[in-house]
Design an enzyme around this catalytic site. Structure first.
Site, PDB file in Angstrom:
ATOM      1  N   LEU A  64      -6.789 -50.265 -22.476  1.00 56.64           N
ATOM      2  CA  LEU A  64      -7.847 -50.767 -21.607  1.00 56.64           C
ATOM      3  C   LEU A  64      -7.454 -50.737 -20.141  1.00 56.64           C
ATOM      4  O   LEU A  64      -8.167 -51.254 -19.287  1.00 56.64           O
ATOM      5  CB  LEU A  64      -8.243 -52.189 -22.017  1.00 56.64           C
ATOM      6  CG  LEU A  64      -8.839 -52.332 -23.420  1.00 56.64           C
ATOM      7  CD1 LEU A  64      -9.262 -53.769 -23.670  1.00 56.64           C
ATOM      8  CD2 LEU A  64     -10.020 -51.386 -23.620  1.00 56.64           C
ATOM      9  N   GLN A  66      -6.180 -48.466 -16.597  1.00 53.26           N
ATOM     10  CA  GLN A  66      -6.873 -47.488 -15.766  1.00 53.26           C
ATOM     11  C   GLN A  66      -6.995 -46.133 -16.453  1.00 53.26           C
ATOM     12  O   GLN A  66      -8.021 -45.454 -16.331  1.00 53.26           O
ATOM     13  CB  GLN A  66      -6.121 -47.319 -14.442  1.00 53.26           C
ATOM     14  CG  GLN A  66      -6.823 -46.399 -13.438  1.00 53.26           C
ATOM     15  CD  GLN A  66      -6.023 -46.198 -12.176  1.00 53.26           C
ATOM     16  OE1 GLN A  66      -4.793 -46.292 -12.193  1.00 53.26           O
ATOM     17  NE2 GLN A  66      -6.697 -45.924 -11.073  1.00 53.26           N
ATOM     18  N   ASP A  88      -5.275 -52.396 -27.610  1.00 57.75           N
ATOM     19  CA  ASP A  88      -4.849 -53.288 -26.535  1.00 57.75           C
ATOM     20  C   ASP A  88      -4.787 -54.693 -27.123  1.00 57.75           C
ATOM     21  O   ASP A  88      -5.117 -54.910 -28.295  1.00 57.75           O
ATOM     22  CB  ASP A  88      -5.813 -53.226 -25.349  1.00 57.75           C
ATOM     23  CG  ASP A  88      -5.117 -53.502 -24.020  1.00 57.75           C
ATOM     24  OD1 ASP A  88      -4.467 -54.565 -23.904  1.00 57.75           O
ATOM     25  OD2 ASP A  88      -5.221 -52.670 -23.106  1.00 57.75           O
ATOM     26  N   ILE A 107       2.370 -54.500 -28.723  1.00 60.75           N
ATOM     27  CA  ILE A 107       3.565 -53.662 -28.817  1.00 60.75           C
ATOM     28  C   ILE A 107       4.832 -54.480 -29.009  1.00 60.75           C
ATOM     29  O   ILE A 107       5.879 -53.937 -29.380  1.00 60.75           O
ATOM     30  CB  ILE A 107       3.720 -52.762 -27.579  1.00 60.75           C
ATOM     31  CG1 ILE A 107       3.850 -53.609 -26.304  1.00 60.75           C
ATOM     32  CG2 ILE A 107       2.579 -51.775 -27.486  1.00 60.75           C
ATOM     33  CD1 ILE A 107       4.331 -52.829 -25.115  1.00 60.75           C
ATOM     34  N   TYR A 195       9.468 -52.743 -12.519  1.00 59.68           N
ATOM     35  CA  TYR A 195       8.630 -51.652 -13.008  1.00 59.68           C
ATOM     36  C   TYR A 195       9.383 -50.328 -12.921  1.00 59.68           C
ATOM     37  O   TYR A 195       9.439 -49.564 -13.893  1.00 59.68           O
ATOM     38  CB  TYR A 195       7.344 -51.599 -12.179  1.00 59.68           C
ATOM     39  CG  TYR A 195       6.396 -50.486 -12.540  1.00 59.68           C
ATOM     40  CD1 TYR A 195       5.896 -50.350 -13.827  1.00 59.68           C
ATOM     41  CD2 TYR A 195       5.967 -49.583 -11.572  1.00 59.68           C
ATOM     42  CE1 TYR A 195       5.007 -49.339 -14.150  1.00 59.68           C
ATOM     43  CE2 TYR A 195       5.078 -48.573 -11.881  1.00 59.68           C
ATOM     44  CZ  TYR A 195       4.600 -48.440 -13.170  1.00 59.68           C
ATOM     45  OH  TYR A 195       3.720 -47.433 -13.482  1.00 59.68           O
ATOM     46  N   LYS A 199      10.925 -47.934 -15.998  1.00 58.14           N
ATOM     47  CA  LYS A 199      10.498 -46.558 -16.185  1.00 58.14           C
ATOM     48  C   LYS A 199      11.681 -45.587 -16.214  1.00 58.14           C
ATOM     49  O   LYS A 199      11.677 -44.617 -16.970  1.00 58.14           O
ATOM     50  CB  LYS A 199       9.494 -46.157 -15.095  1.00 58.14           C
ATOM     51  CG  LYS A 199       8.125 -46.785 -15.282  1.00 58.14           C
ATOM     52  CD  LYS A 199       7.520 -46.431 -16.644  1.00 58.14           C
ATOM     53  CE  LYS A 199       6.140 -46.973 -16.845  1.00 58.14           C
ATOM     54  NZ  LYS A 199       5.566 -46.630 -18.170  1.00 58.14           N
ATOM     55  N   ILE A 225      -2.728 -43.035  -8.958  1.00 57.58           N
ATOM     56  CA  ILE A 225      -3.901 -42.475  -9.635  1.00 57.58           C
ATOM     57  C   ILE A 225      -5.164 -43.149  -9.108  1.00 57.58           C
ATOM     58  O   ILE A 225      -5.249 -44.379  -9.052  1.00 57.58           O
ATOM     59  CB  ILE A 225      -3.806 -42.647 -11.155  1.00 57.58           C
ATOM     60  CG1 ILE A 225      -2.502 -42.036 -11.670  1.00 57.58           C
ATOM     61  CG2 ILE A 225      -5.005 -42.029 -11.840  1.00 57.58           C
ATOM     62  CD1 ILE A 225      -2.333 -40.561 -11.372  1.00 57.58           C
TER      63      ILE A 225
END
Length: 373
Positions: A64, A66, A88, A107, A195, A199, A225
């Site tokens: 849910l 972007q 989600d 998750i 973050y 990654k 994005i």
């Protein structure tokens, strides 16, 4: 939360069960087909590979956000509505819920996530669950759990069930000591946000699982994005989405970054196209597991100038958020994505003028835009 099993002990027990009493050396796990987590002896599941079906069976986690809804729409057109499951932990809007299969998936709940993969015969998994840069800095423990612990669950399940796994990375995976203009695929990565750290961890763990267990892991480093279909989600680059909404609603926009802050950006259609292309690329064409992708690079000032062609009265002011500015200053200004263009033919469609025109074509029903046109 389930605990990673001792791989050496599991492998030894498997080898000893053959009845041979001789001493044996530890065989690489990939060679003997043991998954990272030990499978219960009474487990009952059926795993279908892509070659055994007409289309992949797809699960999108964090769907849910972007990108998830747009990706589901694209994949359903490609592979069929019922072959793509959006998931989600939040309640979806009616238009999303009724557009195709939706399921609750946490998750951090390894058992539940594994059951979803098994029961739905998933073959491709797109893992979008994550806390973005600014939001992650506001709640580091939660970001660590979602972005790292959640990733470990997904990696283990993907390796166990022979999934093709896509995990997006980001410009945030680089840091102030990385080359910024341009930033190559392989260079120093020392991010200073949870973050970004998570990654880099995802990139390295995915590559490790590829070489250690044969996991078909694929990853793209996304720039900022921009999409007309969703609201900003707490990222440092989200000013480039908010400016369109504010320009239409009020004719005023207050930017939290300096006017000369240059960052790589991409329209969502290019992002989704690249994601599908890298997932469909032949494995032998991929020379690496994580690629940069890029389309354009601009500053808030340059974006405002393009927006003012549609909303001439736009008043652009700046109230710099020091946290987000520090994050942006540590990120690339331009991406070098030559490897993606060479290996699997990546090519973007949208530059800045096309981006602004497209955003206003979706959002421009307001009388202010009609008058400008």
């Amino acid at each position: 939360m389930p605990v990673i099993r001792n791989l050496g002990r599991a492998a030894s027990q498997l080898l000893q069960s053959s009845g041979c009493g001789c001493g044996v050396s530890l065989v690489p796990v990939r060679a003997i087909g043991v998954s990272p987590r030990q499978v219960a002896s009474d487990a009952s599941f059926h795993s279908v590979t892509f070659s055994e079906s007409d289309h992949p069976r797809v699960l999108i986690t964090g769907g849910l956000g972007q990108l998830g809804v747009g990706l589901a729409k694209l994949l359903r057109k490609r592979f069929g509505k019922n072959n793509v499951i959006l998931s989600d932990i939040r309640k979806p809007a009616d238009n999303v819920f009724y557009s195709g299969p939706f399921i609750f998936a946490d998750i951090l709940d390894y058992k539940n996530l594994r059951e979803i993969v098994v029961n739905n015969r998933i073959t491709w998994l797109f893992h979008y669950s994550a806390l973005l840069s600014a939001v992650g800095e506001a709640n580091v423990p939660l970001a660590r759990a979602v972005n790292i612990t959640g990733l470990h669950n997904v990696l283990d399940i993907a390796a166990e069930h022979n999934l093709r796994l896509f995990v997006p990375s980001t410009i945030g995976a680089f840091g102030p000591t990385s080359p910024r203009d341009p930033t190559p695929d392989l260079c120093i990565q020392r991010p200073r946000t949870i973050y970004g750290v998570s990654k880099v961890h995802a990139e390295l763990m995915g590559e490790y699982y590829h070489y250690r267990y044969g996991l078909d892991f694929r990853c793209l480093r996304y720039p900022g994005i921009i999409s007309a279909d969703s609201q900003p989600g707490g990222g440092t680059t989200d000013y480039a989405v908010q400016i369109f909404h504010d320009a239409i609603k009020t004719g005023k926009f207050k930017c939290y970054l300096r006017p000369d802050t240059r960052l790589p950006m991409m329209y969502i259609d290019d992002c989704l196209k690249a994601t599908l292309e890298v997932m469909e690329a032949p494995a032998e064409a991929l020379t690496m597991r994580t690629y940069n992708i890029s389309a354009m690079s601009f500053t808030p000032e340059e974006l405002a100038q393009e927006v003012q062609k549609y909303v001439p009265e736009l008043q652009m002011t700046y109230n710099v958020d020091q946290v987000r500015q520090a994050i942006a200053d540590s990120w690339p200004m331009n991406f070098d994505d030559s490897n993606a263009r060479r290996d699997w033919g990546w090519k973007h469609d949208y530059d800045l003028p096309e981006l602004v025109t497209t955003m206003f074509s979706y959002l421009g029903s307001d009388s202010r835009i009609a008058q400008a046109n």
